[in-house]
Design a protein around this motif. Structure first.
Motif: not given
Ligand code: FES
Length: 356
Positions: A282, A284-285, A287, A301, A304, A306
């Protein structure tokens, strides 16, 4: 003549109970605070209040504790710099432990303990020992109350002898200024920035796509419409010492779409017979993205929420991710196995520092 007593007399006999209803039917009086305020015991002066030599002794004790704290902080820094990370010591009854961890824990513990002990000793022996009662204020104190609080604070400062006891003041500032250095030197353990390492993964032109579970090379017919498959680069084995590091960047998911459902032209060109390959990490961070909804072609994901649209270049349609998932360009080799035609064209995962 009746001998019945009135409601007030009943309450004074047992103040925890409401008085009985009187003959006239009046409501009983309820006392919610029946105990008298015992007040504060008279203040007994301490030895330090009446003997300046005793006060001096206390001052030296407090200063000594602050000084020990400073030495312990310096010891922390020296231990961090000179003790090798692979050195071990035997500590009874814990057993064999890392020497540097033991030294850092002990020195930081002593530094913090001495600051706390010095503050306690200072307040118990030199600051004012008189007990003061402060009634609760309604929220939002009146101006005169605020002025009173400031005056009380000033009095507390005078009582603590902060201005008078220069030795305490100097050593306290020294201890408080040094102790955060322990945290600063630990930043050295974060290691170097990744530089361009995230820009390259184990994918390269000609690497076959291998099923993540069976480790068998994948053919286009293995990927059916509506399913989500995961793949590794050929040659990356679970027992390799670098497996975790490499798979954290190279993890790949495969989905087969109807080619006419693909809206993004580059996505269509980088796919093979409607099979699209995207990074599973992902943006974002980091995952692993893993929940696929075949009707909408959205992949979610779980961390969070996404949501990426795999039919439109893995564009983010919901959630905190800031970028589409990077796509891997794929084709087939001479034997009909799916293979990468290149590495990812952009860094996978969050990669904040690598994006323009
Ligand atoms: S790691 Fe995927 S939405 Fe935050």
């Amino acid at each position: 003549m009746s001998s019945e007593t009135g409601p007030h007399e009943n309450v004074s006999d047992d103040k925890n109970l409401p008085s009985a209803q009187d003959a006239s039917g009046a409501e009983p009086e309820v006392h919610t605070n029946p105990f008298a305020d015992p007040g504060l015991a008279p203040h007994d002066p301490r030895i330090q209040d009446i003997d300046e030599r005793a006060a001096k002794r206390s001052e030296r004790t407090v200063a000594m504790l602050f000084t020990v704290s400073m030495l312990a902080t310096l010891g922390f820094i020296v231990a961090y710099a000179v003790i090798p990370v692979d050195e071990y010591v035997y500590i009874f009854p814990i057993g064999r432990i890392s020497a540097v961890n033991f030294a850092l824990g002990m020195t930081l513990g002593v530094a913090l303990f001495c600051i706390g002990a010095a503050a306690v000793h200072w307040s118990r022996t030199l600051m004012s020992g008189a007990e003061i009662v402060q009634d609760r204020y309604p929220i939002g104190a009146a101006d005169e109350d605020k002025a009173g609080a400031l005056a009380a604070f000033g009095e507390g400062v005078r009582d603590s002898q902060f201005g008078r006891r220069k030795l305490i003041r100097t050593t306290m500032f020294g201890a408080l200024a040094l102790v955060p250095l322990s945290g600063v030197v630990l930043l050295g353990s974060l290691g170097p920035a990744p530089g361009t390492k995230l820009r390259h993964t184990a994918w390269a032109r000609g690497k076959r796509l291998v099923n993540e579970n069976t480790h068998e090379a994948l053919r286009p017919e293995d990927i059916t419409i509506g399913s989500l498959s995961f793949a590794l680069p050929e040659g990356l084995e679970h027992d390799d010492h670098s497996f975790q590091k490499e798979i954290a960047k190279a993890a790949l998911m495969l989905v087969r779409l109807e080619p006419e459902d693909i809206k993004d032209q580059q996505e269509l060109e980088w796919s093979y017979q409607g099979i699209v390959a995207y990074s599973k990490i992902c943006t974002h961070v980091g995952c692993p993205v893993s929940l696929y909804e075949q009707q909408t072609h959205h992949v979610l994901c779980p961390c969070h929420q996404s949501t990426f649209d795999l039919a439109d270049g893995a564009r983010v349609i919901f959630g905190p991710a800031g970028h589409p998932l990077p796509q891997l360009r794929i084709g087939v080799d001479d034997e009909g196995y799916l293979m990468a035609l290149d590495d990812f064209a952009e860094p996978v995962g969050p990669s904040f520092w690598e994006r323009g």
